[in-house]
Design a protein around this motif. Structure first.
Motif, PDB file in Angstrom:
ATOM      1  N   VAL A  29      23.618   6.450 -19.172  1.00 19.49           N
ATOM      2  CA  VAL A  29      24.392   7.560 -18.517  1.00 19.49           C
ATOM      3  C   VAL A  29      23.605   8.632 -18.156  1.00 19.49           C
ATOM      4  O   VAL A  29      22.815   8.980 -19.135  1.00 19.49           O
ATOM      5  CB  VAL A  29      25.681   7.961 -19.408  1.00 19.49           C
ATOM      6  N   ASP A  30      23.778   9.244 -17.089  1.00 22.32           N
ATOM      7  CA  ASP A  30      23.070  10.362 -16.661  1.00 22.32           C
ATOM      8  C   ASP A  30      23.807  11.558 -15.977  1.00 22.32           C
ATOM      9  O   ASP A  30      24.974  10.964 -15.567  1.00 22.32           O
ATOM     10  CB  ASP A  30      21.568  10.380 -16.249  1.00 22.32           C
ATOM     11  N   ASP A  31      23.543  12.619 -16.109  1.00 18.41           N
ATOM     12  CA  ASP A  31      24.205  13.810 -15.452  1.00 18.41           C
ATOM     13  C   ASP A  31      23.923  14.121 -13.937  1.00 18.41           C
ATOM     14  O   ASP A  31      24.183  15.245 -13.585  1.00 18.41           O
ATOM     15  CB  ASP A  31      24.492  14.962 -16.342  1.00 18.41           C
ATOM     16  N   TYR A  32      23.267  13.294 -13.488  1.00 20.56           N
ATOM     17  CA  TYR A  32      22.638  13.306 -12.104  1.00 20.56           C
ATOM     18  C   TYR A  32      21.987  14.645 -11.837  1.00 20.56           C
ATOM     19  O   TYR A  32      21.838  15.061 -10.627  1.00 20.56           O
ATOM     20  CB  TYR A  32      23.801  13.700 -11.142  1.00 20.56           C
ATOM     21  N   GLY A  33      20.847  14.674 -12.803  1.00 19.84           N
ATOM     22  CA  GLY A  33      19.974  15.699 -12.690  1.00 19.84           C
ATOM     23  C   GLY A  33      19.055  16.380 -13.888  1.00 19.84           C
ATOM     24  O   GLY A  33      17.846  16.642 -13.859  1.00 19.84           O
ATOM     25  N   ASN A  34      19.881  16.464 -14.842  1.00 22.37           N
ATOM     26  CA  ASN A  34      19.184  17.069 -16.116  1.00 22.37           C
ATOM     27  C   ASN A  34      18.807  16.310 -17.251  1.00 22.37           C
ATOM     28  O   ASN A  34      17.740  16.333 -17.916  1.00 22.37           O
ATOM     29  CB  ASN A  34      20.107  18.444 -16.628  1.00 22.37           C
ATOM     30  N   LYS A  35      19.533  15.284 -17.564  1.00 12.09           N
ATOM     31  CA  LYS A  35      19.525  14.459 -18.817  1.00 12.09           C
ATOM     32  C   LYS A  35      19.870  13.150 -18.615  1.00 12.09           C
ATOM     33  O   LYS A  35      21.288  13.127 -18.038  1.00 12.09           O
ATOM     34  CB  LYS A  35      20.640  15.148 -19.888  1.00 12.09           C
ATOM     35  N   ALA A  36      19.579  12.241 -19.357  1.00 11.53           N
ATOM     36  CA  ALA A  36      19.831  10.982 -19.314  1.00 11.53           C
ATOM     37  C   ALA A  36      20.091  10.440 -20.860  1.00 11.53           C
ATOM     38  O   ALA A  36      19.539  10.900 -21.618  1.00 11.53           O
ATOM     39  CB  ALA A  36      18.891  10.134 -18.729  1.00 11.53           C
ATOM     40  N   TYR A  37      21.151   9.773 -20.967  1.00 12.90           N
ATOM     41  CA  TYR A  37      21.566   9.190 -22.470  1.00 12.90           C
ATOM     42  C   TYR A  37      21.332   7.648 -22.385  1.00 12.90           C
ATOM     43  O   TYR A  37      22.048   6.883 -21.608  1.00 12.90           O
ATOM     44  CB  TYR A  37      22.946   9.691 -22.562  1.00 12.90           C
ATOM     45  N   LEU A  38      20.817   7.118 -23.594  1.00  8.83           N
ATOM     46  CA  LEU A  38      20.644   5.536 -23.738  1.00  8.83           C
ATOM     47  C   LEU A  38      20.870   5.405 -24.952  1.00  8.83           C
ATOM     48  O   LEU A  38      20.584   6.173 -26.043  1.00  8.83           O
ATOM     49  CB  LEU A  38      19.144   5.143 -23.333  1.00  8.83           C
ATOM     50  N   LYS A  39      21.505   4.425 -25.403  1.00  4.31           N
ATOM     51  CA  LYS A  39      21.740   3.558 -26.738  1.00  4.31           C
ATOM     52  C   LYS A  39      20.773   2.749 -27.234  1.00  4.31           C
ATOM     53  O   LYS A  39      20.545   1.773 -26.611  1.00  4.31           O
ATOM     54  CB  LYS A  39      23.177   3.006 -26.920  1.00  4.31           C
ATOM     55  N   ILE A  40      19.704   3.217 -28.161  1.00  3.97           N
ATOM     56  CA  ILE A  40      18.787   2.338 -28.649  1.00  3.97           C
ATOM     57  C   ILE A  40      18.525   2.391 -30.176  1.00  3.97           C
ATOM     58  O   ILE A  40      18.774   3.368 -30.783  1.00  3.97           O
ATOM     59  CB  ILE A  40      17.407   2.976 -28.130  1.00  3.97           C
ATOM     60  N   ASN A  41      18.937   0.999 -30.463  1.00  3.56           N
ATOM     61  CA  ASN A  41      18.754   0.788 -31.906  1.00  3.56           C
ATOM     62  C   ASN A  41      20.004   1.488 -32.540  1.00  3.56           C
ATOM     63  O   ASN A  41      19.711   2.190 -33.564  1.00  3.56           O
ATOM     64  CB  ASN A  41      17.333   1.155 -32.737  1.00  3.56           C
ATOM     65  N   SER A  42      20.910   1.722 -31.999  1.00  2.00           N
ATOM     66  CA  SER A  42      22.354   2.044 -32.486  1.00  2.00           C
ATOM     67  C   SER A  42      22.264   3.670 -32.414  1.00  2.00           C
ATOM     68  O   SER A  42      23.088   4.383 -33.144  1.00  2.00           O
ATOM     69  CB  SER A  42      22.808   1.609 -34.004  1.00  2.00           C
ATOM     70  N   GLN A  43      21.287   4.274 -31.895  1.00  2.00           N
ATOM     71  CA  GLN A  43      21.298   5.681 -31.900  1.00  2.00           C
ATOM     72  C   GLN A  43      21.104   6.203 -30.489  1.00  2.00           C
ATOM     73  O   GLN A  43      20.595   5.626 -29.498  1.00  2.00           O
ATOM     74  CB  GLN A  43      19.882   6.174 -32.449  1.00  2.00           C
ATOM     75  N   LEU A  44      21.895   7.260 -30.098  1.00  2.00           N
ATOM     76  CA  LEU A  44      22.046   7.985 -28.737  1.00  2.00           C
ATOM     77  C   LEU A  44      20.689   8.656 -28.471  1.00  2.00           C
ATOM     78  O   LEU A  44      20.670   9.799 -29.261  1.00  2.00           O
ATOM     79  CB  LEU A  44      23.155   8.553 -28.599  1.00  2.00           C
ATOM     80  N   VAL A  45      19.954   8.186 -27.587  1.00  2.00           N
ATOM     81  CA  VAL A  45      18.798   8.995 -27.309  1.00  2.00           C
ATOM     82  C   VAL A  45      18.932   9.604 -25.891  1.00  2.00           C
ATOM     83  O   VAL A  45      19.550   9.406 -25.253  1.00  2.00           O
ATOM     84  CB  VAL A  45      17.481   7.808 -27.010  1.00  2.00           C
ATOM     85  N   GLU A  46      18.410  10.866 -25.909  1.00  2.00           N
ATOM     86  CA  GLU A  46      18.502  11.916 -24.718  1.00  2.00           C
ATOM     87  C   GLU A  46      17.114  11.940 -24.157  1.00  2.00           C
ATOM     88  O   GLU A  46      15.981  12.220 -24.922  1.00  2.00           O
ATOM     89  CB  GLU A  46      19.010  13.229 -25.217  1.00  2.00           C
ATOM     90  N   ILE A  47      17.025  12.089 -22.894  1.00  2.00           N
ATOM     91  CA  ILE A  47      15.857  11.981 -22.230  1.00  2.00           C
ATOM     92  C   ILE A  47      16.023  13.066 -21.031  1.00  2.00           C
ATOM     93  O   ILE A  47      16.812  13.007 -20.220  1.00  2.00           O
ATOM     94  CB  ILE A  47      15.253  10.663 -21.742  1.00  2.00           C
TER      95      ILE A  47
END
Length: 111
Positions: A29-47
């Motif tokens: 999921v991303d907010d169309y410009g600032n941050k993306a979120y992925l579920k990796i190894n059961s943890q929510l990772v922010e990029i």
């Protein structure tokens, strides 16, 4: 995973399949410009990402943080005014182990 509360308004939401997308089981999921979120190894990772790095006609995106590099390639399936549907492939690389995991994605970018 569920949409993070930080994501409201315009966003891109991707799942592994159309059925998972319709069930709102997202892998990206991303907010169309600032941050993306992925579920990796059961943890929510922010990029963090840069606004405007999105071209729907040539969907290729690479984002990364200190731990992960994420590459996405896809094609636009349809354009319904403010909803763009996509399918493609997402590859997540763990930078410390160099292990890569690739999976299909299906979803939308919409406002």
């Amino acid at each position: 995973f569920e949409l993070p509360p930080e994501v409201s308004g315009c966003s891109c939401n991707f799942s592994t399949t159309k059925a998972e997308f319709e069930a709102r089981h997202y892998i990206y999921v991303d907010d169309y410009g600032n941050k993306a979120y992925l579920k990796i190894n059961s943890q929510l990772v922010e990029i963090s990402m840069e606004e405007g790095d999105f071209d729907p006609s040539n969907f290729e995106k690479t984002i990364e943080n200190n731990e992960y590099k994420v590459e996405m390639k896809g094609k636009q399936l349809k354009d319904n005014q403010e909803v763009l549907m996509f399918e493609g492939e997402i590859t997540v690389e763990n930078k410390s182990t160099h292990k890569k995991v690739t999976s299909p994605f299906y979803g939308e970018c919409a406002c």
